[in-house]
Design a protein around this motif. Structure first.
Motif, PDB file in Angstrom:
ATOM      1  N   PHE A 201       0.831  -1.200   0.000  1.00 26.79           N
ATOM      2  CA  PHE A 201       0.000   0.000   0.000  1.00 26.79           C
ATOM      3  C   PHE A 201       0.871   1.259   0.000  1.00 26.79           C
ATOM      4  O   PHE A 201       0.660   2.184  -0.778  1.00 26.79           O
ATOM      5  CB  PHE A 201      -0.944   0.019   1.201  1.00 26.79           C
ATOM      6  N   ASN A 202       1.867   1.270   0.876  1.00 31.70           N
ATOM      7  CA  ASN A 202       2.748   2.446   0.963  1.00 31.70           C
ATOM      8  C   ASN A 202       3.419   2.731  -0.371  1.00 31.70           C
ATOM      9  O   ASN A 202       3.516   3.869  -0.810  1.00 31.70           O
ATOM     10  CB  ASN A 202       3.817   2.241   2.044  1.00 31.70           C
ATOM     11  N   ALA A 203       3.877   1.652  -1.033  1.00 35.94           N
ATOM     12  CA  ALA A 203       4.560   1.816  -2.320  1.00 35.94           C
ATOM     13  C   ALA A 203       3.598   2.415  -3.349  1.00 35.94           C
ATOM     14  O   ALA A 203       3.951   3.361  -4.072  1.00 35.94           O
ATOM     15  CB  ALA A 203       5.082   0.466  -2.792  1.00 35.94           C
ATOM     16  N   ILE A 204       2.383   1.869  -3.420  1.00 35.11           N
ATOM     17  CA  ILE A 204       1.410   2.358  -4.405  1.00 35.11           C
ATOM     18  C   ILE A 204       1.037   3.811  -4.108  1.00 35.11           C
ATOM     19  O   ILE A 204       0.987   4.652  -4.997  1.00 35.11           O
ATOM     20  CB  ILE A 204       0.142   1.457  -4.401  1.00 35.11           C
ATOM     21  N   PHE A 205       0.796   4.093  -2.825  1.00 31.17           N
ATOM     22  CA  PHE A 205       0.369   5.448  -2.474  1.00 31.17           C
ATOM     23  C   PHE A 205       1.468   6.451  -2.823  1.00 31.17           C
ATOM     24  O   PHE A 205       1.216   7.504  -3.405  1.00 31.17           O
ATOM     25  CB  PHE A 205       0.002   5.548  -0.989  1.00 31.17           C
ATOM     26  N   ALA A 206       2.719   6.093  -2.499  1.00 30.14           N
ATOM     27  CA  ALA A 206       3.848   6.990  -2.778  1.00 30.14           C
ATOM     28  C   ALA A 206       3.965   7.234  -4.283  1.00 30.14           C
ATOM     29  O   ALA A 206       4.263   8.343  -4.727  1.00 30.14           O
ATOM     30  CB  ALA A 206       5.134   6.381  -2.246  1.00 30.14           C
ATOM     31  N   PHE A 207       3.672   6.184  -5.072  1.00 23.30           N
ATOM     32  CA  PHE A 207       3.778   6.305  -6.523  1.00 23.30           C
ATOM     33  C   PHE A 207       2.786   7.344  -7.059  1.00 23.30           C
ATOM     34  O   PHE A 207       3.103   8.124  -7.947  1.00 23.30           O
ATOM     35  CB  PHE A 207       3.514   4.937  -7.165  1.00 23.30           C
ATOM     36  N   ASP A 211       3.943  14.349  -5.176  1.00 26.59           N
ATOM     37  CA  ASP A 211       4.545  15.474  -4.460  1.00 26.59           C
ATOM     38  C   ASP A 211       4.619  15.248  -2.951  1.00 26.59           C
ATOM     39  O   ASP A 211       4.945  16.159  -2.189  1.00 26.59           O
ATOM     40  CB  ASP A 211       3.769  16.759  -4.760  1.00 26.59           C
ATOM     41  N   GLY A 212       4.262  14.013  -2.512  1.00 27.34           N
ATOM     42  CA  GLY A 212       4.393  13.682  -1.086  1.00 27.34           C
ATOM     43  C   GLY A 212       3.491  14.507  -0.175  1.00 27.34           C
ATOM     44  O   GLY A 212       3.776  14.714   1.003  1.00 27.34           O
ATOM     45  N   SER A 213       2.329  14.944  -0.719  1.00 30.71           N
ATOM     46  CA  SER A 213       1.449  15.807   0.080  1.00 30.71           C
ATOM     47  C   SER A 213       0.624  14.999   1.097  1.00 30.71           C
ATOM     48  O   SER A 213      -0.029  15.560   1.956  1.00 30.71           O
ATOM     49  CB  SER A 213       0.483  16.543  -0.847  1.00 30.71           C
ATOM     50  N   GLY A 214       0.616  13.657   0.948  1.00 30.48           N
ATOM     51  CA  GLY A 214      -0.172  12.843   1.887  1.00 30.48           C
ATOM     52  C   GLY A 214      -1.592  12.598   1.406  1.00 30.48           C
ATOM     53  O   GLY A 214      -2.390  11.948   2.065  1.00 30.48           O
ATOM     54  N   TYR A 215      -1.944  13.142   0.226  1.00 27.12           N
ATOM     55  CA  TYR A 215      -3.268  12.844  -0.326  1.00 27.12           C
ATOM     56  C   TYR A 215      -3.176  12.729  -1.847  1.00 27.12           C
ATOM     57  O   TYR A 215      -2.203  13.168  -2.458  1.00 27.12           O
ATOM     58  CB  TYR A 215      -4.290  13.906   0.072  1.00 27.12           C
ATOM     59  N   ILE A 216      -4.211  12.111  -2.450  1.00 25.16           N
ATOM     60  CA  ILE A 216      -4.278  12.067  -3.915  1.00 25.16           C
ATOM     61  C   ILE A 216      -5.635  12.623  -4.340  1.00 25.16           C
ATOM     62  O   ILE A 216      -6.557  12.700  -3.526  1.00 25.16           O
ATOM     63  CB  ILE A 216      -4.076  10.630  -4.485  1.00 25.16           C
ATOM     64  N   ASP A 217      -5.756  13.004  -5.607  1.00 26.76           N
ATOM     65  CA  ASP A 217      -7.047  13.532  -6.058  1.00 26.76           C
ATOM     66  C   ASP A 217      -7.784  12.486  -6.891  1.00 26.76           C
ATOM     67  O   ASP A 217      -7.309  11.366  -7.073  1.00 26.76           O
ATOM     68  CB  ASP A 217      -6.847  14.840  -6.828  1.00 26.76           C
ATOM     69  N   GLU A 218      -8.910  12.909  -7.423  1.00 24.50           N
ATOM     70  CA  GLU A 218      -9.802  11.978  -8.125  1.00 24.50           C
ATOM     71  C   GLU A 218      -9.141  11.321  -9.336  1.00 24.50           C
ATOM     72  O   GLU A 218      -9.298  10.120  -9.574  1.00 24.50           O
ATOM     73  CB  GLU A 218     -11.048  12.751  -8.559  1.00 24.50           C
ATOM     74  N   ASN A 219      -8.386  12.091 -10.112  1.00 25.53           N
ATOM     75  CA  ASN A 219      -7.756  11.523 -11.318  1.00 25.53           C
ATOM     76  C   ASN A 219      -6.678  10.514 -10.948  1.00 25.53           C
ATOM     77  O   ASN A 219      -6.517   9.479 -11.598  1.00 25.53           O
ATOM     78  CB  ASN A 219      -7.131  12.623 -12.174  1.00 25.53           C
ATOM     79  N   GLU A 220      -5.944  10.828  -9.879  1.00 25.36           N
ATOM     80  CA  GLU A 220      -4.904   9.896  -9.444  1.00 25.36           C
ATOM     81  C   GLU A 220      -5.546   8.613  -8.908  1.00 25.36           C
ATOM     82  O   GLU A 220      -5.050   7.518  -9.139  1.00 25.36           O
ATOM     83  CB  GLU A 220      -4.031  10.565  -8.371  1.00 25.36           C
ATOM     84  N   LEU A 221      -6.674   8.781  -8.238  1.00 25.37           N
ATOM     85  CA  LEU A 221      -7.386   7.600  -7.730  1.00 25.37           C
ATOM     86  C   LEU A 221      -7.830   6.725  -8.900  1.00 25.37           C
ATOM     87  O   LEU A 221      -7.734   5.496  -8.857  1.00 25.37           O
ATOM     88  CB  LEU A 221      -8.602   8.014  -6.894  1.00 25.37           C
ATOM     89  N   ASP A 222      -8.318   7.386  -9.945  1.00 24.76           N
ATOM     90  CA  ASP A 222      -8.747   6.693 -11.160  1.00 24.76           C
ATOM     91  C   ASP A 222      -7.630   5.785 -11.672  1.00 24.76           C
ATOM     92  O   ASP A 222      -7.826   4.588 -11.916  1.00 24.76           O
ATOM     93  CB  ASP A 222      -8.993   7.772 -12.232  1.00 24.76           C
ATOM     94  N   ALA A 223      -6.443   6.369 -11.808  1.00 26.45           N
ATOM     95  CA  ALA A 223      -5.292   5.629 -12.328  1.00 26.45           C
ATOM     96  C   ALA A 223      -4.906   4.512 -11.365  1.00 26.45           C
ATOM     97  O   ALA A 223      -4.600   3.381 -11.777  1.00 26.45           O
ATOM     98  CB  ALA A 223      -4.123   6.588 -12.515  1.00 26.45           C
ATOM     99  N   GLU A 253     -11.852  14.520   1.613  1.00 30.84           N
ATOM    100  CA  GLU A 253     -12.167  15.806   2.218  1.00 30.84           C
ATOM    101  C   GLU A 253     -11.847  16.873   1.186  1.00 30.84           C
ATOM    102  O   GLU A 253     -10.685  16.990   0.765  1.00 30.84           O
ATOM    103  CB  GLU A 253     -11.248  15.995   3.423  1.00 30.84           C
ATOM    104  N   ALA A 254     -12.850  17.618   0.747  1.00 27.64           N
ATOM    105  CA  ALA A 254     -12.654  18.663  -0.266  1.00 27.64           C
ATOM    106  C   ALA A 254     -11.827  18.154  -1.456  1.00 27.64           C
ATOM    107  O   ALA A 254     -10.862  18.766  -1.883  1.00 27.64           O
ATOM    108  CB  ALA A 254     -11.958  19.871   0.365  1.00 27.64           C
ATOM    109  N   GLY A 255     -12.195  16.961  -1.945  1.00 24.70           N
ATOM    110  CA  GLY A 255     -11.525  16.421  -3.128  1.00 24.70           C
ATOM    111  C   GLY A 255     -10.146  15.837  -2.859  1.00 24.70           C
ATOM    112  O   GLY A 255      -9.465  15.389  -3.769  1.00 24.70           O
ATOM    113  N   LYS A 256      -9.729  15.826  -1.580  1.00 27.12           N
ATOM    114  CA  LYS A 256      -8.426  15.249  -1.255  1.00 27.12           C
ATOM    115  C   LYS A 256      -8.639  13.921  -0.539  1.00 27.12           C
ATOM    116  O   LYS A 256      -9.304  13.871   0.497  1.00 27.12           O
ATOM    117  CB  LYS A 256      -7.640  16.184  -0.332  1.00 27.12           C
ATOM    118  N   LEU A 257      -8.080  12.869  -1.105  1.00 28.13           N
ATOM    119  CA  LEU A 257      -8.220  11.549  -0.492  1.00 28.13           C
ATOM    120  C   LEU A 257      -6.926  11.260   0.274  1.00 28.13           C
ATOM    121  O   LEU A 257      -5.870  11.065  -0.328  1.00 28.13           O
ATOM    122  CB  LEU A 257      -8.444  10.498  -1.580  1.00 28.13           C
TER     123      LEU A 257
END
Length: 272
Positions: A201-207, A211-223, A253-257
């Motif tokens: 999970f950590n590897a996938i999330f980091a990928f 930018d290491g912000s700790g969240y991903i957005d909708e398009n990144e979730l899609d991918a 939260e406000a589009g940030k996962l």
């Protein structure tokens, strides 16, 4: 080592089955946790059922196993897909215990379920406390525009506690509670066979969180979801992708996962 006692399937004396025993039986036979009893699981379940029926004097008209199985499927496999899902099997339960079915009819979509969950799982642990359950259920019923009265809500709350808080620790896990949703709506079940270890999970999330912000957005979730499906060699059409994405994003939260929210959905064990 567990003794042979613990490996025995729960006894299927259906005339006296409570909702929590039903759940134990379900977990035992839905061995791969995909929300259906099918194939070999179904045969094992049916054999147990026959044994239990002999024990309680409930015999069916035919003596041939294949015939009986066919008779059983005609009666309970309502959508005739050759698999039994929990709501279909729950028809076997005595009426007063059959709250699972009423709840199924009341719960709206997985998105509504997740939005209600989010409100109560404030520390994002993947659990809600037993004392918050009543509020959670009443929110869920409101979202699904279902009228309910106080005694009914009380009964739902008690039954769900009996069913899901099996170790009595006063906490209810998201992946278990999501079983209240019909299989088609239960997007958490879709990830059952693809659960990740925390390293994966950590590897996938980091990928995806470049930018290491700790969240991903909708398009990144899609991918990320597409990759996950390809990695597991599973088919996913565009409608499914859209609906899973929408359900998972209802945790955002406000589009940030955030990492913690996604972890609840994709990791085998909720983080402790």
């Amino acid at each position: 080592m567990a003794g042979p006692q613990q490996q025995q399937p729960p006894y299927l004396h259906l005339a006296e089955l409570t909702a929590s025993q039903f759940l134990e039986i379900w977990k035992h036979f839905d061995a791969d946790g995909n929300g259906y009893i099918e194939g070999k699981e179904l045969e094992n379940f049916f054999q147990e059922l026959e044994k239990a029926r002999k024990g309680s004097g409930m015999m069916s008209k035919s003596d041939n196993f294949g015939e009986k199985m066919k008779e059983f499927m005609q009666k309970y496999d309502k959508n005739a897909d050759g698999k039994i899902e929990m709501a279909e099997l729950a028809q076997i339960l005595p009426t007063e215990e059959n709250f699972l079915l009423c709840f199924r009819q009341h719960v709206g979509s997985s998105t509504e379920f997740m939005e209600a969950w989010r409100k109560y799982d404030t520390d994002r642990s993947g659990y809600i406390e037993a004392n918050e359950l009543k509020g959670f259920l009443s929110d869920l019923l409101k979202k699904a525009n279902r009228p309910y009265d106080e005694p009914k809500l009380q009964e739902y709350t008690q039954t769900i506690l009996r069913m899901f808080d099996l170790n009595g620790d006063g906490k209810l896990g998201l992946s278990e509670m999501s079983r209240l949703l019909p299989v088609q709506e239960n997007f958490l079940l879709k990830f059952q066979g693809m659960k990740l270890t925390s390293e994966e999970f950590n590897a996938i999330f980091a990928f995806y969180d470049k930018d290491g912000s700790g969240y991903i957005d909708e398009n990144e979730l899609d991918a990320l979801l597409k990759d996950l499906y390809e990695k597991n060699k599973k088919e996913m059409n565009i409608q499914q992708l859209t609906s899973y994405r929408k359900s998972v994003m209802s945790l955002a939260e406000a589009g940030k996962l955030y990492r913690k929210d996604l972890e609840i959905v994709l990791c085998s064990e909720p983080p402790m």
